[in-house]
Design a protein around this motif. Structure first.
Motif, PDB file in Angstrom:
ATOM      1  N   PRO A  51      52.318 -30.099 -18.507  1.00 36.54           N
ATOM      2  CA  PRO A  51      51.945 -29.639 -17.167  1.00 36.54           C
ATOM      3  C   PRO A  51      51.531 -30.806 -16.282  1.00 36.54           C
ATOM      4  O   PRO A  51      51.194 -31.888 -16.759  1.00 36.54           O
ATOM      5  CB  PRO A  51      50.764 -28.703 -17.440  1.00 36.54           C
ATOM      6  CG  PRO A  51      50.155 -29.249 -18.690  1.00 36.54           C
ATOM      7  CD  PRO A  51      51.297 -29.789 -19.511  1.00 36.54           C
ATOM      8  N   ALA A  52      51.554 -30.565 -14.993  1.00 37.97           N
ATOM      9  CA  ALA A  52      51.098 -31.560 -14.019  1.00 37.97           C
ATOM     10  C   ALA A  52      50.129 -30.870 -13.067  1.00 37.97           C
ATOM     11  O   ALA A  52      50.126 -29.643 -12.945  1.00 37.97           O
ATOM     12  CB  ALA A  52      52.283 -32.159 -13.261  1.00 37.97           C
ATOM     13  N   GLN A  53      49.312 -31.642 -12.408  1.00 41.96           N
ATOM     14  CA  GLN A  53      48.337 -31.072 -11.482  1.00 41.96           C
ATOM     15  C   GLN A  53      49.027 -30.585 -10.220  1.00 41.96           C
ATOM     16  O   GLN A  53      49.796 -31.311  -9.587  1.00 41.96           O
ATOM     17  CB  GLN A  53      47.268 -32.106 -11.130  1.00 41.96           C
ATOM     18  CG  GLN A  53      46.169 -31.557 -10.241  1.00 41.96           C
ATOM     19  CD  GLN A  53      45.094 -32.582  -9.946  1.00 41.96           C
ATOM     20  OE1 GLN A  53      45.202 -33.737 -10.359  1.00 41.96           O
ATOM     21  NE2 GLN A  53      44.049 -32.183  -9.231  1.00 41.96           N
ATOM     22  N   TRP A  54      48.752 -29.332  -9.878  1.00 44.15           N
ATOM     23  CA  TRP A  54      49.325 -28.768  -8.655  1.00 44.15           C
ATOM     24  C   TRP A  54      48.563 -29.300  -7.454  1.00 44.15           C
ATOM     25  O   TRP A  54      47.333 -29.281  -7.426  1.00 44.15           O
ATOM     26  CB  TRP A  54      49.244 -27.243  -8.707  1.00 44.15           C
ATOM     27  CG  TRP A  54      49.706 -26.569  -7.451  1.00 44.15           C
ATOM     28  CD1 TRP A  54      50.969 -26.571  -6.944  1.00 44.15           C
ATOM     29  CD2 TRP A  54      48.916 -25.794  -6.546  1.00 44.15           C
ATOM     30  NE1 TRP A  54      51.019 -25.843  -5.779  1.00 44.15           N
ATOM     31  CE2 TRP A  54      49.765 -25.359  -5.510  1.00 44.15           C
ATOM     32  CE3 TRP A  54      47.558 -25.436  -6.522  1.00 44.15           C
ATOM     33  CZ2 TRP A  54      49.315 -24.574  -4.458  1.00 44.15           C
ATOM     34  CZ3 TRP A  54      47.105 -24.646  -5.468  1.00 44.15           C
ATOM     35  CH2 TRP A  54      47.971 -24.226  -4.451  1.00 44.15           C
ATOM     36  N   GLN A  55      49.286 -29.753  -6.430  1.00 44.52           N
ATOM     37  CA  GLN A  55      48.654 -30.335  -5.249  1.00 44.52           C
ATOM     38  C   GLN A  55      49.183 -29.717  -3.972  1.00 44.52           C
ATOM     39  O   GLN A  55      49.123 -30.329  -2.905  1.00 44.52           O
ATOM     40  CB  GLN A  55      48.883 -31.851  -5.233  1.00 44.52           C
ATOM     41  CG  GLN A  55      48.243 -32.569  -6.412  1.00 44.52           C
ATOM     42  CD  GLN A  55      48.465 -34.075  -6.381  1.00 44.52           C
ATOM     43  OE1 GLN A  55      49.433 -34.557  -5.802  1.00 44.52           O
ATOM     44  NE2 GLN A  55      47.558 -34.812  -6.999  1.00 44.52           N
ATOM     45  N   GLY A  56      49.678 -28.481  -4.064  1.00 41.09           N
ATOM     46  CA  GLY A  56      50.230 -27.809  -2.887  1.00 41.09           C
ATOM     47  C   GLY A  56      49.222 -26.877  -2.242  1.00 41.09           C
ATOM     48  O   GLY A  56      48.007 -27.059  -2.342  1.00 41.09           O
ATOM     49  N   ALA A  70      52.027 -27.197 -11.649  1.00 39.56           N
ATOM     50  CA  ALA A  70      53.228 -27.996 -11.390  1.00 39.56           C
ATOM     51  C   ALA A  70      53.810 -28.409 -12.735  1.00 39.56           C
ATOM     52  O   ALA A  70      53.145 -28.278 -13.773  1.00 39.56           O
ATOM     53  CB  ALA A  70      52.881 -29.220 -10.543  1.00 39.56           C
ATOM     54  N   VAL A  71      55.020 -28.890 -12.727  1.00 36.25           N
ATOM     55  CA  VAL A  71      55.666 -29.300 -13.976  1.00 36.25           C
ATOM     56  C   VAL A  71      55.991 -30.786 -13.914  1.00 36.25           C
ATOM     57  O   VAL A  71      56.440 -31.295 -12.886  1.00 36.25           O
ATOM     58  CB  VAL A  71      56.951 -28.479 -14.245  1.00 36.25           C
ATOM     59  CG1 VAL A  71      56.611 -27.008 -14.422  1.00 36.25           C
ATOM     60  CG2 VAL A  71      57.982 -28.648 -13.143  1.00 36.25           C
ATOM     61  N   ALA A  77      43.939 -21.326   0.617  1.00 35.58           N
ATOM     62  CA  ALA A  77      45.048 -22.243   0.353  1.00 35.58           C
ATOM     63  C   ALA A  77      45.050 -22.762  -1.079  1.00 35.58           C
ATOM     64  O   ALA A  77      46.102 -23.133  -1.610  1.00 35.58           O
ATOM     65  CB  ALA A  77      44.990 -23.420   1.332  1.00 35.58           C
ATOM     66  N   ASP A  78      43.870 -22.754  -1.727  1.00 35.41           N
ATOM     67  CA  ASP A  78      43.791 -23.238  -3.107  1.00 35.41           C
ATOM     68  C   ASP A  78      44.044 -22.135  -4.136  1.00 35.41           C
ATOM     69  O   ASP A  78      43.943 -22.366  -5.340  1.00 35.41           O
ATOM     70  CB  ASP A  78      42.450 -23.904  -3.385  1.00 35.41           C
ATOM     71  CG  ASP A  78      41.266 -22.927  -3.242  1.00 35.41           C
ATOM     72  OD1 ASP A  78      41.486 -21.752  -2.882  1.00 35.41           O
ATOM     73  OD2 ASP A  78      40.123 -23.353  -3.497  1.00 35.41           O
ATOM     74  N   GLY A  79      44.326 -20.889  -3.666  1.00 31.60           N
ATOM     75  CA  GLY A  79      44.607 -19.791  -4.579  1.00 31.60           C
ATOM     76  C   GLY A  79      43.412 -18.930  -4.924  1.00 31.60           C
ATOM     77  O   GLY A  79      43.520 -18.028  -5.755  1.00 31.60           O
ATOM     78  N   GLN A  80      42.280 -19.156  -4.286  1.00 27.99           N
ATOM     79  CA  GLN A  80      41.092 -18.323  -4.524  1.00 27.99           C
ATOM     80  C   GLN A  80      41.259 -16.990  -3.798  1.00 27.99           C
ATOM     81  O   GLN A  80      41.630 -16.941  -2.625  1.00 27.99           O
ATOM     82  CB  GLN A  80      39.843 -19.034  -4.023  1.00 27.99           C
ATOM     83  CG  GLN A  80      38.547 -18.248  -4.193  1.00 27.99           C
ATOM     84  CD  GLN A  80      38.096 -18.185  -5.632  1.00 27.99           C
ATOM     85  OE1 GLN A  80      38.145 -19.186  -6.342  1.00 27.99           O
ATOM     86  NE2 GLN A  80      37.656 -17.018  -6.066  1.00 27.99           N
ATOM     87  N   LEU A  81      40.968 -15.866  -4.502  1.00 30.02           N
ATOM     88  CA  LEU A  81      41.100 -14.526  -3.945  1.00 30.02           C
ATOM     89  C   LEU A  81      39.730 -13.994  -3.542  1.00 30.02           C
ATOM     90  O   LEU A  81      38.753 -14.105  -4.304  1.00 30.02           O
ATOM     91  CB  LEU A  81      41.737 -13.580  -4.969  1.00 30.02           C
ATOM     92  CG  LEU A  81      43.062 -14.017  -5.602  1.00 30.02           C
ATOM     93  CD1 LEU A  81      43.521 -12.983  -6.633  1.00 30.02           C
ATOM     94  CD2 LEU A  81      44.128 -14.211  -4.549  1.00 30.02           C
ATOM     95  N   TRP A  82      39.686 -13.358  -2.359  1.00 24.34           N
ATOM     96  CA  TRP A  82      38.442 -12.792  -1.857  1.00 24.34           C
ATOM     97  C   TRP A  82      38.695 -11.401  -1.276  1.00 24.34           C
ATOM     98  O   TRP A  82      39.776 -11.122  -0.764  1.00 24.34           O
ATOM     99  CB  TRP A  82      37.838 -13.664  -0.751  1.00 24.34           C
ATOM    100  CG  TRP A  82      37.473 -15.063  -1.155  1.00 24.34           C
ATOM    101  CD1 TRP A  82      38.304 -16.142  -1.235  1.00 24.34           C
ATOM    102  CD2 TRP A  82      36.173 -15.520  -1.524  1.00 24.34           C
ATOM    103  NE1 TRP A  82      37.612 -17.247  -1.631  1.00 24.34           N
ATOM    104  CE2 TRP A  82      36.293 -16.908  -1.818  1.00 24.34           C
ATOM    105  CE3 TRP A  82      34.926 -14.920  -1.629  1.00 24.34           C
ATOM    106  CZ2 TRP A  82      35.211 -17.671  -2.202  1.00 24.34           C
ATOM    107  CZ3 TRP A  82      33.842 -15.676  -2.008  1.00 24.34           C
ATOM    108  CH2 TRP A  82      33.978 -17.037  -2.302  1.00 24.34           C
ATOM    109  N   ARG A 118      53.592 -23.836  -1.008  1.00 26.79           N
ATOM    110  CA  ARG A 118      54.107 -25.039  -0.352  1.00 26.79           C
ATOM    111  C   ARG A 118      53.873 -26.207  -1.298  1.00 26.79           C
ATOM    112  O   ARG A 118      52.780 -26.388  -1.835  1.00 26.79           O
ATOM    113  CB  ARG A 118      53.409 -25.302   0.972  1.00 26.79           C
ATOM    114  CG  ARG A 118      53.535 -24.186   2.010  1.00 26.79           C
ATOM    115  CD  ARG A 118      54.930 -24.137   2.634  1.00 26.79           C
ATOM    116  NE  ARG A 118      55.892 -23.394   1.809  1.00 26.79           N
ATOM    117  CZ  ARG A 118      57.185 -23.275   2.093  1.00 26.79           C
ATOM    118  NH1 ARG A 118      57.679 -23.915   3.134  1.00 26.79           N
ATOM    119  NH2 ARG A 118      57.965 -22.563   1.326  1.00 26.79           N
ATOM    120  N   GLY A 119      54.909 -27.002  -1.506  1.00 28.18           N
ATOM    121  CA  GLY A 119      54.820 -28.093  -2.463  1.00 28.18           C
ATOM    122  C   GLY A 119      55.287 -27.640  -3.830  1.00 28.18           C
ATOM    123  O   GLY A 119      55.298 -26.439  -4.131  1.00 28.18           O
TER     124      GLY A 119
END
Length: 229
Positions: free
Chosen positions: A172-177, A151-152, A133-138, A72-73
């Protein structure tokens, strides 16, 4: 006279490029994660237009599958193909025989520290894989890694490389999704919007055709007058 023909030719070239963009969008309506193309001004090219990717989110389809991830985002997952880092939007992943997290096309999914390799023995019914939501896997309380999501800053620098992947040579740009687990993102193509674009394009092509016809009549009349003298 020559400048007029060149200008009309550039307009027709731009119309052909726009039609190609519309065709690609319509052909990929059912492609998960497909980014619709929009023609934007680029005066460095002969036609004065170039395709840019629409960064709006597509709709979500819930699957309940743990390795189906949607963003998302504005942002992209980072994958590796033949040693090259590429960006993908579709997050329908799987684990191959070597434990690598890969796309359906075999590209290795990258984490913050390189390609992600998961130990299937850690993922059980009591410790299912969870993606924050931040992409961390557990796997239960055991950390498995962190997805690399970017992000681009310059979307016009994205170049399609096939199978839904893009090369990006810009900053690159900081991803904020956020990441949504158990869902896949559909194409962000709006059929009604594409139909409207096609109608506008048809009217523009007809206007250029009439202009060329008028120019041809003027040129013919001028040649005839020269002949009469």
């Amino acid at each position: 006279m020559t400048e007029t023909l060149q200008a009309l030719g550039r307009q027709l070239g731009a119309d052909v490029d726009t039609l190609s963009s519309i065709s690609r969008n319509v052909a990929n309506i059912q492609t998960p994660g497909y980014r619709a193309e929009r023609m934007t001004a680029d005066f460095a090219t002969q036609a004065g237009l170039m395709p840019a990717l629409d960064q709006r989110d597509g709709s979500l389809a819930q699957t309940g599958r743990g390795l189906d991830l949607a963003l998302r985002g504005p942002g992209f997952f980072v994958v590796e193909r033949q040693g090259q880092a590429l960006l993908v939007r579709s997050g329908s992943f799987q684990i191959d025989a070597d434990g690598n997290l890969v796309t359906r096309h075999g590209d290795r999914v990258l984490g913050q520290s390189g390609a992600l390799t998961l130990d299937p023995a850690l993922i059980t019914a009591d410790a299912p894989m969870r993606v924050e939501a931040d992409g961390q896997l557990w796997a239960g309380s055991q950390p498995l890694g962190q997805l690399q999501i970017v992000a681009v800053e310059q979307p016009l620098q994205l170049r399609a490389m096939g199978n839904g992947a893009y090369r990006y040579d810009g900053a690159p740009a900081q991803w904020q999704g956020s990441v949504v687990q158990g869902a896949v993102e559909g194409a962000n193509v709006d059929p009604a919007d594409e139909m409207l674009r096609l109608m506008e394009l048809t009217r523009h092509v007809d206007a250029v055709r009439r202009a060329m016809s008028t120019y041809d009549q003027m040129l013919d009349a001028g040649i005839n007058r020269i002949g009469e003298n």
